[in-house]
Scaffold this motif. Structure first.
Motif, PDB file in Angstrom:
ATOM      1  N   ARG A   1       0.963  -1.261   0.067  1.00  0.00           N
ATOM      2  CA  ARG A   1       0.100  -0.215  -0.015  1.00  0.00           C
ATOM      3  C   ARG A   1       0.854   1.145   0.093  1.00  0.00           C
ATOM      4  NH1 ARG A   1      -5.603  -0.392   0.635  1.00  0.00           N
ATOM      5  NH2 ARG A   1      -6.539   1.555   1.103  1.00  0.00           N
ATOM      6  N   CYS A   2       0.854   2.133  -1.067  1.00  0.00           N
ATOM      7  CA  CYS A   2       1.761   3.245  -1.248  1.00  0.00           C
ATOM      8  C   CYS A   2       1.165   4.335  -0.812  1.00  0.00           C
ATOM      9  CB  CYS A   2       1.699   3.451  -2.746  1.00  0.00           C
ATOM     10  SG  CYS A   2       2.518   1.914  -3.710  1.00  0.00           S
ATOM     11  N   ALA A   3       2.255   4.821   0.208  1.00  0.00           N
ATOM     12  CA  ALA A   3       1.897   6.507   0.649  1.00  0.00           C
ATOM     13  C   ALA A   3       2.940   7.239   0.002  1.00  0.00           C
ATOM     14  CB  ALA A   3       2.338   6.578   2.262  1.00  0.00           C
ATOM     15  N   VAL A   4       2.358   8.356  -0.875  1.00  0.00           N
ATOM     16  CA  VAL A   4       3.155   8.976  -1.848  1.00  0.00           C
ATOM     17  C   VAL A   4       3.419  10.466  -1.148  1.00  0.00           C
ATOM     18  CG1 VAL A   4       3.349   9.878  -3.950  1.00  0.00           C
ATOM     19  CG2 VAL A   4       2.331   7.569  -3.812  1.00  0.00           C
ATOM     20  N   ALA A   5       4.461  10.683  -1.011  1.00  0.00           N
ATOM     21  CA  ALA A   5       4.674  12.173  -0.362  1.00  0.00           C
ATOM     22  C   ALA A   5       4.574  13.209  -1.576  1.00  0.00           C
ATOM     23  CB  ALA A   5       6.274  12.380  -0.066  1.00  0.00           C
ATOM     24  N   PRO A   6       4.071  14.474  -0.707  1.00  0.00           N
ATOM     25  CA  PRO A   6       3.500  15.533  -1.646  1.00  0.00           C
ATOM     26  C   PRO A   6       4.910  15.973  -2.407  1.00  0.00           C
ATOM     27  CG  PRO A   6       3.490  16.393   0.465  1.00  0.00           C
ATOM     28  CD  PRO A   6       3.761  14.963   0.468  1.00  0.00           C
ATOM     29  N   SER A   7       4.599  16.796  -3.570  1.00  0.00           N
ATOM     30  CA  SER A   7       5.973  17.592  -4.173  1.00  0.00           C
ATOM     31  C   SER A   7       5.841  19.101  -3.804  1.00  0.00           C
ATOM     32  CB  SER A   7       5.581  17.339  -5.703  1.00  0.00           C
ATOM     33  OG  SER A   7       6.232  18.298  -6.497  1.00  0.00           O
ATOM     34  N   ALA A   8       7.181  19.574  -3.939  1.00  0.00           N
ATOM     35  CA  ALA A   8       7.065  21.084  -3.835  1.00  0.00           C
ATOM     36  C   ALA A   8       6.918  21.847  -5.017  1.00  0.00           C
ATOM     37  CB  ALA A   8       8.515  21.372  -3.235  1.00  0.00           C
ATOM     38  N   LEU A   9       6.489  21.228  -5.981  1.00  0.00           N
ATOM     39  CA  LEU A   9       6.494  21.781  -7.250  1.00  0.00           C
ATOM     40  C   LEU A   9       5.091  21.495  -7.944  1.00  0.00           C
ATOM     41  CD1 LEU A   9       7.934  23.549  -9.500  1.00  0.00           C
ATOM     42  CD2 LEU A   9       8.787  21.620 -10.646  1.00  0.00           C
ATOM     43  N   PHE A  10       4.451  20.154  -7.988  1.00  0.00           N
ATOM     44  CA  PHE A  10       3.423  19.866  -8.296  1.00  0.00           C
ATOM     45  C   PHE A  10       2.434  19.582  -7.346  1.00  0.00           C
ATOM     46  CE2 PHE A  10       6.635  18.938 -11.666  1.00  0.00           C
ATOM     47  CZ  PHE A  10       5.940  19.402 -12.866  1.00  0.00           C
ATOM     48  N   GLU A  11       1.089  19.566  -7.882  1.00  0.00           N
ATOM     49  CA  GLU A  11      -0.050  18.915  -7.202  1.00  0.00           C
ATOM     50  C   GLU A  11      -0.488  17.874  -8.066  1.00  0.00           C
ATOM     51  OE1 GLU A  11      -3.098  21.818  -5.684  1.00  0.00           O
ATOM     52  OE2 GLU A  11      -1.313  23.267  -5.676  1.00  0.00           O
ATOM     53  N   ARG A  12      -1.049  16.845  -7.624  1.00  0.00           N
ATOM     54  CA  ARG A  12      -1.719  15.939  -8.209  1.00  0.00           C
ATOM     55  C   ARG A  12      -2.977  15.753  -8.009  1.00  0.00           C
ATOM     56  NH1 ARG A  12       0.291   9.536  -9.128  1.00  0.00           N
ATOM     57  NH2 ARG A  12      -1.848   8.926 -10.283  1.00  0.00           N
ATOM     58  N   ASP A  13      -3.721  15.801  -9.346  1.00  0.00           N
ATOM     59  CA  ASP A  13      -5.357  15.734  -9.169  1.00  0.00           C
ATOM     60  C   ASP A  13      -5.992  14.538 -10.063  1.00  0.00           C
ATOM     61  OD1 ASP A  13      -8.206  16.021  -8.958  1.00  0.00           O
ATOM     62  OD2 ASP A  13      -8.073  17.906 -10.151  1.00  0.00           O
ATOM     63  N   GLY A  14      -5.829  13.327  -9.658  1.00  0.00           N
ATOM     64  CA  GLY A  14      -6.095  12.132 -10.338  1.00  0.00           C
ATOM     65  C   GLY A  14      -4.972  11.857 -11.116  1.00  0.00           C
ATOM     66  N   GLN A  15      -5.121  11.975 -12.703  1.00  0.00           N
ATOM     67  CA  GLN A  15      -4.032  11.713 -13.529  1.00  0.00           C
ATOM     68  C   GLN A  15      -3.463  12.931 -13.994  1.00  0.00           C
ATOM     69  OE1 GLN A  15      -3.633   8.512 -12.526  1.00  0.00           O
ATOM     70  NE2 GLN A  15      -2.810   8.195 -14.905  1.00  0.00           N
TER      71      GLN A  15
ATOM     72  N   ARG B   1      -6.359   1.029 -15.351  1.00  0.00           N
ATOM     73  CA  ARG B   1      -7.191   1.480 -16.111  1.00  0.00           C
ATOM     74  C   ARG B   1      -7.425   3.062 -16.248  1.00  0.00           C
ATOM     75  NH1 ARG B   1     -13.179  -0.998 -14.665  1.00  0.00           N
ATOM     76  NH2 ARG B   1     -12.173  -2.643 -12.978  1.00  0.00           N
ATOM     77  N   PHE B   2      -6.392   3.799 -15.579  1.00  0.00           N
ATOM     78  CA  PHE B   2      -6.444   5.067 -15.708  1.00  0.00           C
ATOM     79  C   PHE B   2      -5.714   5.889 -16.989  1.00  0.00           C
ATOM     80  CE2 PHE B   2      -6.566   3.964 -11.404  1.00  0.00           C
ATOM     81  CZ  PHE B   2      -7.697   4.407 -10.797  1.00  0.00           C
ATOM     82  N   PRO B   3      -6.211   6.804 -17.685  1.00  0.00           N
ATOM     83  CA  PRO B   3      -5.480   7.279 -18.746  1.00  0.00           C
ATOM     84  C   PRO B   3      -4.620   8.214 -18.544  1.00  0.00           C
ATOM     85  CG  PRO B   3      -7.506   8.211 -18.500  1.00  0.00           C
ATOM     86  CD  PRO B   3      -7.279   7.307 -17.148  1.00  0.00           C
ATOM     87  N   GLN B   4      -3.575   8.411 -19.643  1.00  0.00           N
ATOM     88  CA  GLN B   4      -2.462   9.502 -19.406  1.00  0.00           C
ATOM     89  C   GLN B   4      -3.253  10.736 -19.249  1.00  0.00           C
ATOM     90  OE1 GLN B   4       1.152   9.279 -20.646  1.00  0.00           O
ATOM     91  NE2 GLN B   4       0.906  11.409 -19.532  1.00  0.00           N
ATOM     92  N   GLY B   5      -2.589  11.397 -18.094  1.00  0.00           N
ATOM     93  CA  GLY B   5      -3.165  12.768 -17.670  1.00  0.00           C
ATOM     94  C   GLY B   5      -2.407  13.961 -18.405  1.00  0.00           C
TER      95      GLY B   5
END
Ligand SMILES: [Zn+2]
Ligand SMILES: [Zn+2]
Length: 389
Positions: free
Chosen positions: A262-276, A330-334
């Motif tokens: 189960r992956c816990a992903v750290a936040p980035s100082a540059l990007f935010e992720r919204d789904g893909q 099943r998630f497409p390229q974002g």
């Protein structure tokens, strides 16, 4: 028409981040309450019992739970075969839940309907349990993918006896005390009968003539292995990655279950992720937005150059198609969305202050049309307010 299905977490009355233990406890409570043996002929109880069992079947399985978390009921369409959650699935849940390791109620378990499967041959190999382990990933490792070496804790086949639990020259045979069932059935109790775990084989259904010294006859030993895993690009926070064959070993030398990371992903100082999609809030000089120009921005695939048109408003968004998170499952390229934010200049030199002052003093309504329109509105508002006095 599809019937309106209740949320599985709501059915069990647990939080969305409830751990395996809380889910187990919640289901046990509901199963006791709605069991058909306690509510004979009660159709509603039967439906509730089935509903809770279905929710448990999904939420107790890391892979199914992940799919449900991401896609809801839509994602569970093929989870139980063509007819949805049926009697055989119910039997699986009850076997899994009450068949072994259930010690909360004095070691009893029960069959239901005929859905439950009897253990045909207690000496036959059984697939081991799936296990779950948490890993932490940096934002970049999750985005680009990586190879890691991790420590995995699992029960593995004992190296001395090869998983049989029997010392050399001895072997594992069906338990004579319980006839290999692992349980002894007596009348009485909550559901009309009680099944006691067989004290001779401790529910295993098998015994060894002479137990192996290393594992004490279990056939398993705890191992701490080093495992190489490949994290594919695009993994999101909370996703599970299956590592085949690295779960617990199965009884009677059965194959090992799978390990879910189960992956816990750290936040980035540059990007935010919204789904893909990725969002880059890019600070720029107000002069760039006013005058236009070229702007280099970081993307997962390298540096891209945006063309800023003169008079671009603060907060304008430019979309870079296909520059978001890589397709996974099943998630497409974002896409990448670059939000242009004018930063107010700070710590101006005397020269800069002078230039900005010149700009301010030369402003007209055409320079700032929104401000001019707002000033008009403010005037009208003030005039109307004055009449109320
Ligand atoms: Zn052994
Ligand atoms: Zn026995």
């Amino acid at each position: 028409m599809a019937e309106q299905k209740r949320d599985y977490y709501e059915v069990l009355g647990v939080a969305r981040d409830a751990d395996a233990d809380a889910i187990k406890k919640a289901y046990r409570k509901l199963a006791m309450k709605w069991h058909p043996d306690r509510n004979p002929g009660d159709k509603e109880a039967e439906a509730k019992f089935k509903e809770a069992s279905e929710a448990y079947a999904v939420l107790s399985d890391p892979e199914k739970r992940q799919r449900y978390d991401q896609f809801g009921h839509e994602g569970m369409r093929d989870a139980f075969g063509a007819g949805g959650f049926d009697m055989s699935d119910l039997g699986d849940v009850l076997n899994q839940f009450f068949g072994g390791g259930f010690d909360g109620g004095g070691g009893f378990h029960f069959d239901f309907g005929g859905g439950g499967r009897r253990r045909a041959d207690p000496t036959a190999p059984q697939r081991g349990e799936d296990t779950e382990q948490a890993i932490r990933l940096s934002f970049e490792d999750a985005l680009f993918g990586t190879s890691l070496q991790i420590r995995v804790h699992a029960a593995v086949a004992c190296p001395d006896c090869g998983g049989t639990g029997a010392a050399k020259g001895s072997k594992r045979t069906a338990c004579k005390h319980c006839g290999g069932a692992g349980v002894l059935r007596q009348r009485g109790g909550l559901f009309g009968f009680v099944q006691q775990t067989c004290p001779v084989c401790r529910g295993e259904g098998t015994v060894v003539e002479k137990p192996c010294k290393k594992c004490g006859g279990d056939g398993f030993v705890a191992a701490n292995e080093s495992v190489d895993v490949t994290i594919p690009p695009g993994v999101a926070d909370g996703m599970s990655i299956r590592v085949a064959g690295k779960g617990n070993a199965g009884a009677n030398n059965g194959p090992r279950g799978d390990l879910y990371l189960r992956c816990a992903v750290a936040p980035s100082a540059l990007f935010e992720r919204d789904g893909q999609d990725l969002i880059l809030r890019r600070y720029v000089s107000p002069a760039l937005l006013a005058l236009g120009g070229e702007l280099p921005v970081e993307t997962p695939n390298g540096t891209a150059t945006l063309t800023i048109r003169p008079g671009t408003p603060n907060g304008a968004v430019q979309r870079l198609r296909g520059q978001g998170v890589r397709a996974i499952g099943r998630f497409p390229q974002g896409d990448l969305h670059v939000v242009l934010l004018a930063e107010t200049p700070q710590a101006l030199t005397a020269e800069q202050a002078k230039l900005l002052g010149k700009l301010r003093d030369s402003e007209t309504d055409k320079t700032f049309p929104q401000r001019a329109a707002q000033a008009q509105a403010a005037k009208a508002f003030a005039a109307r307010r004055a009449k109320t006095r």
